[in-house]
Motif scaffolding. Structure first.
Motif, PDB file in Angstrom:
ATOM      1  N   GLN A  42       8.230   0.968   7.471  1.00  0.00           N
ATOM      2  CA  GLN A  42       7.304   2.200   7.757  1.00  0.00           C
ATOM      3  C   GLN A  42       7.706   3.512   6.603  1.00  0.00           C
ATOM      4  O   GLN A  42       6.668   4.034   6.286  1.00  0.00           O
ATOM      5  CB  GLN A  42       7.492   2.814   9.284  1.00  0.00           C
ATOM      6  CG  GLN A  42       6.275   3.868   9.500  1.00  0.00           C
ATOM      7  CD  GLN A  42       6.377   4.286  10.839  1.00  0.00           C
ATOM      8  OE1 GLN A  42       7.350   4.671  11.485  1.00  0.00           O
ATOM      9  NE2 GLN A  42       5.161   4.527  11.469  1.00  0.00           N
ATOM     10  N   ASP A  43       8.953   3.795   6.561  1.00  0.00           N
ATOM     11  CA  ASP A  43       9.557   4.871   5.795  1.00  0.00           C
ATOM     12  C   ASP A  43       9.051   4.545   4.421  1.00  0.00           C
ATOM     13  O   ASP A  43       8.609   5.642   3.723  1.00  0.00           O
ATOM     14  CB  ASP A  43      10.829   4.936   5.909  1.00  0.00           C
ATOM     15  CG  ASP A  43      11.631   6.293   5.358  1.00  0.00           C
ATOM     16  OD1 ASP A  43      11.376   7.336   5.816  1.00  0.00           O
ATOM     17  OD2 ASP A  43      11.989   5.974   4.190  1.00  0.00           O
ATOM     18  N   GLU A  44       9.466   3.320   3.877  1.00  0.00           N
ATOM     19  CA  GLU A  44       8.895   3.048   2.497  1.00  0.00           C
ATOM     20  C   GLU A  44       7.396   3.388   2.303  1.00  0.00           C
ATOM     21  O   GLU A  44       7.117   3.793   1.140  1.00  0.00           O
ATOM     22  CB  GLU A  44       9.423   1.520   2.387  1.00  0.00           C
ATOM     23  CG  GLU A  44      10.896   1.158   2.307  1.00  0.00           C
ATOM     24  CD  GLU A  44      11.496   1.843   0.796  1.00  0.00           C
ATOM     25  OE1 GLU A  44      11.213   1.036  -0.221  1.00  0.00           O
ATOM     26  OE2 GLU A  44      12.065   2.765   0.927  1.00  0.00           O
ATOM     27  N   LYS A  45       6.709   2.809   3.187  1.00  0.00           N
ATOM     28  CA  LYS A  45       5.212   2.919   3.176  1.00  0.00           C
ATOM     29  C   LYS A  45       4.678   4.595   3.006  1.00  0.00           C
ATOM     30  O   LYS A  45       3.787   4.856   2.555  1.00  0.00           O
ATOM     31  CB  LYS A  45       4.351   2.127   4.344  1.00  0.00           C
ATOM     32  CG  LYS A  45       4.696   0.781   3.857  1.00  0.00           C
ATOM     33  CD  LYS A  45       3.817  -0.214   4.685  1.00  0.00           C
ATOM     34  CE  LYS A  45       3.535  -1.644   4.330  1.00  0.00           C
ATOM     35  NZ  LYS A  45       2.660  -2.343   5.236  1.00  0.00           N
ATOM     36  N   GLN A 261      -2.061   5.085 -12.957  1.00  0.00           N
ATOM     37  CA  GLN A 261      -1.734   4.397 -11.903  1.00  0.00           C
ATOM     38  C   GLN A 261      -1.765   5.447 -10.763  1.00  0.00           C
ATOM     39  O   GLN A 261      -1.266   6.441 -10.825  1.00  0.00           O
ATOM     40  CB  GLN A 261      -0.137   3.841 -11.926  1.00  0.00           C
ATOM     41  CG  GLN A 261       0.129   3.181 -10.704  1.00  0.00           C
ATOM     42  CD  GLN A 261       1.500   2.684 -10.685  1.00  0.00           C
ATOM     43  OE1 GLN A 261       2.336   3.074 -11.742  1.00  0.00           O
ATOM     44  NE2 GLN A 261       2.152   1.788  -9.878  1.00  0.00           N
ATOM     45  N   PRO A 262      -2.160   5.414  -9.537  1.00  0.00           N
ATOM     46  CA  PRO A 262      -2.193   6.091  -8.468  1.00  0.00           C
ATOM     47  C   PRO A 262      -0.729   6.549  -8.091  1.00  0.00           C
ATOM     48  O   PRO A 262       0.040   5.470  -8.026  1.00  0.00           O
ATOM     49  CB  PRO A 262      -2.910   5.341  -7.539  1.00  0.00           C
ATOM     50  CG  PRO A 262      -3.802   4.437  -7.901  1.00  0.00           C
ATOM     51  CD  PRO A 262      -3.165   3.998  -9.156  1.00  0.00           C
ATOM     52  N   LEU A 268       6.292   2.233  -4.614  1.00  0.00           N
ATOM     53  CA  LEU A 268       6.310   0.617  -4.416  1.00  0.00           C
ATOM     54  C   LEU A 268       5.998  -0.274  -5.497  1.00  0.00           C
ATOM     55  O   LEU A 268       6.423  -1.417  -5.187  1.00  0.00           O
ATOM     56  CB  LEU A 268       5.588   0.538  -3.186  1.00  0.00           C
ATOM     57  CG  LEU A 268       6.125   1.272  -1.783  1.00  0.00           C
ATOM     58  CD1 LEU A 268       5.234   0.733  -0.699  1.00  0.00           C
ATOM     59  CD2 LEU A 268       7.459   0.770  -1.463  1.00  0.00           C
ATOM     60  N   HIS A 269       5.134   0.352  -6.370  1.00  0.00           N
ATOM     61  CA  HIS A 269       4.655  -0.811  -7.493  1.00  0.00           C
ATOM     62  C   HIS A 269       5.254  -0.257  -8.693  1.00  0.00           C
ATOM     63  O   HIS A 269       4.187   0.204  -9.505  1.00  0.00           O
ATOM     64  CB  HIS A 269       3.032  -0.721  -7.131  1.00  0.00           C
ATOM     65  CG  HIS A 269       2.587  -1.167  -6.027  1.00  0.00           C
ATOM     66  ND1 HIS A 269       2.504  -0.526  -4.831  1.00  0.00           N
ATOM     67  CD2 HIS A 269       2.324  -2.410  -5.488  1.00  0.00           C
ATOM     68  CE1 HIS A 269       2.185  -1.312  -3.860  1.00  0.00           C
ATOM     69  NE2 HIS A 269       2.032  -2.282  -4.271  1.00  0.00           N
ATOM     70  N   VAL A 277       0.718  -3.146 -13.999  1.00  0.00           N
ATOM     71  CA  VAL A 277       1.717  -2.802 -12.850  1.00  0.00           C
ATOM     72  C   VAL A 277       1.721  -4.378 -12.219  1.00  0.00           C
ATOM     73  O   VAL A 277       0.665  -4.994 -11.969  1.00  0.00           O
ATOM     74  CB  VAL A 277       1.115  -1.992 -11.921  1.00  0.00           C
ATOM     75  CG1 VAL A 277       1.844  -1.640 -10.649  1.00  0.00           C
ATOM     76  CG2 VAL A 277       0.936  -0.497 -12.689  1.00  0.00           C
ATOM     77  N   ASP A 278       2.926  -4.578 -11.673  1.00  0.00           N
ATOM     78  CA  ASP A 278       3.165  -6.050 -11.167  1.00  0.00           C
ATOM     79  C   ASP A 278       4.295  -5.994 -10.257  1.00  0.00           C
ATOM     80  O   ASP A 278       5.344  -6.520 -10.762  1.00  0.00           O
ATOM     81  CB  ASP A 278       3.328  -7.099 -12.238  1.00  0.00           C
ATOM     82  CG  ASP A 278       3.287  -8.592 -11.681  1.00  0.00           C
ATOM     83  OD1 ASP A 278       2.708  -8.797 -10.549  1.00  0.00           O
ATOM     84  OD2 ASP A 278       3.783  -9.515 -12.233  1.00  0.00           O
ATOM     85  N   GLY A 279       4.311  -5.556  -8.924  1.00  0.00           N
ATOM     86  CA  GLY A 279       5.166  -5.564  -8.070  1.00  0.00           C
ATOM     87  C   GLY A 279       6.188  -4.436  -8.268  1.00  0.00           C
ATOM     88  O   GLY A 279       5.726  -3.409  -8.712  1.00  0.00           O
ATOM     89  N   GLY A 280       7.314  -4.643  -7.414  1.00  0.00           N
ATOM     90  CA  GLY A 280       8.320  -3.470  -7.409  1.00  0.00           C
ATOM     91  C   GLY A 280       8.924  -3.678  -6.011  1.00  0.00           C
ATOM     92  O   GLY A 280       9.107  -4.712  -5.441  1.00  0.00           O
TER      93      GLY A 280
END
Length: 380
Positions: A42-45, A261-262, A268-269, A277-280
């Motif tokens: 949750q903190d990461e998001k 990129q937003p 996170l990306h 952009v591909d992952g992260g």
């Protein structure tokens, strides 16, 4: 009736203490692990989610085509931010962003006998109008529009001047080379921000100190923009795609494109592959979310297995109750009630364990998490 069921359930739990402890603690440990992981997820998001203008904030990145390959990166031209705002009508605000000191080092400040090292960045005049970093003193429009000006954090103001109000219009000596005037004081940056700094310097000073920025073939700073309300990001991206060729000739062997990129997705990306952009860090978020679900699933399976193993010993009790006239539904309510009571105890223990372990978990993850006891979603 319910009181009677609870009384019987409590008697069964206390009568078989070893079994109950194993069952409750097994489930409690599973819930504790799940809670700690989901608090981290949750903190990461939630990183960068606090900005009021987040839906209009974007970071510019470069896509390079050369030697049959496609590469990408967040380093951009030093004059890009101001030229984008000047030229593209959909852009309301823009700001360059670059570290003041070399990577891994800090800047030295002195006021009287007080000396301290701080982390800081160069940023454009629009920075505080774009990002929701509240100002304690000063205003967003004027905080970074003056050469030789500096905006400092509340803790930095307290250290050097004793208060935020006392810092305004005062001077600090930077690297024993120049005097900078404090134009604004901002609240200490929260842990859920991907942008971390103790002070910000005016972008004009960066341009003055780095003559290479006038060459559009050189890149290094990051560039942030904020679109006007209702502006279309896709159309804006198409407009800026070949933007740098307004200032330099196009080289067919090395083609540069600009893309958007937003900003809230960047944390996170941040992995770029084949120019896109591909992952992260999002991959870790997904992985640990799956791990949390599996831990809870294993705890539940263990809980059911123990209950099933014990059921053989309770066959006599069930038989006597049926002979005495107990209905199937009443037996079902009784056993489900016992399971719910056991789960209730496990949840209480899990919350206590989570509260006790959160400081250790924070040291392990480098976070500043807390157990949100006041939020209903936490209990759900």
């Amino acid at each position: 009736m319910i009181k009677n069921y609870l009384k019987i359930a409590w008697r069964n739990i206390t009568r078989n203490k070893a079994f109950s402890i194993i069952n409750i603690m097994g489930l409690a440990l599973g819930i504790t692990c799940g809670l700690l992981i989901m608090l981290w997820v949750q903190d990461e998001k939630n990183v960068d989610a606090f900005h009021e203008n987040k839906k209009d904030l974007f970071q510019v990145y470069e896509r390079n085509y050369f030697d049959g390959k496609i590469d990408a990166g967040y380093s951009t031209q030093g004059l890009l931010a101001q030229e984008l705002k000047k030229t593209i009508p959909e852009i309301q605000y823009s700001s360059g962003f670059e570290s003041v000191a070399a990577p891994g080092s800090q800047s030295t400040f002195q006021v009287g006998e007080k000396v301290a090292k701080m982390n800081g960045m160069f940023a454009g005049a629009d920075f505080f109008s774009m990002f929701s970093f509240p100002l304690v003193q000063g205003n967003a429009v004027n905080a970074l529009n003056e050469p030789g000006g500096i905006a400092i954090s509340e803790s930095m103001a307290m250290y050097f001047f004793g208060s935020a109000a006392g810092a305004i219009q005062q001077t600090v000596r930077f690297e024993n080379l120049e005097e900078l005037k404090v134009t604004a004081v901002f609240k200490n940056i929260a842990a859920n921000s991907s942008l971390q700094f103790d002070f910000l310097r005016n972008w004009a000073d960066f341009v003055k100190q780095n003559q290479w920025v006038n060459n559009w073939g050189n890149t290094d700073p990051q560039t942030f923009i904020q679109l006007k309300p209702n502006a279309d990001p896709v159309k804006t991206e198409a407009k800026i795609k070949d933007f740098i060729y307004r200032y330099q000739e196009k080289n067919k062997s090395f083609v540069v494109e600009l893309a958007l990129q937003p900003f809230t997705e960047k944390y996170l990306h941040a992995a770029l592959k084949n120019g896109y952009v591909d992952g992260g860090r999002i991959e870790y978020v997904h992985m640990f979310s799956i791990i949390a679900v599996f831990i809870l699933l294993i705890a539940c399976i263990n809980f059911m297995n123990l209950a099933t193993a014990r059921s053989a010993k309770r066959a006599k009790e069930v038989g006597i109750r049926k002979v005495a006239g107990a209905l199937r539904s009443s037996l079902l309510v009784q056993f489900v009630g016992e399971a719910m009571l056991t789960t209730f105890f496990a949840v209480i223990i899990a919350m206590l364990l989570t509260a006790l372990l959160i400081p250790v978990f924070n040291q392990l993850t480098g976070k500043q998490l807390s157990v949100p006891f006041t939020q209903p979603i936490f209990y759900i």
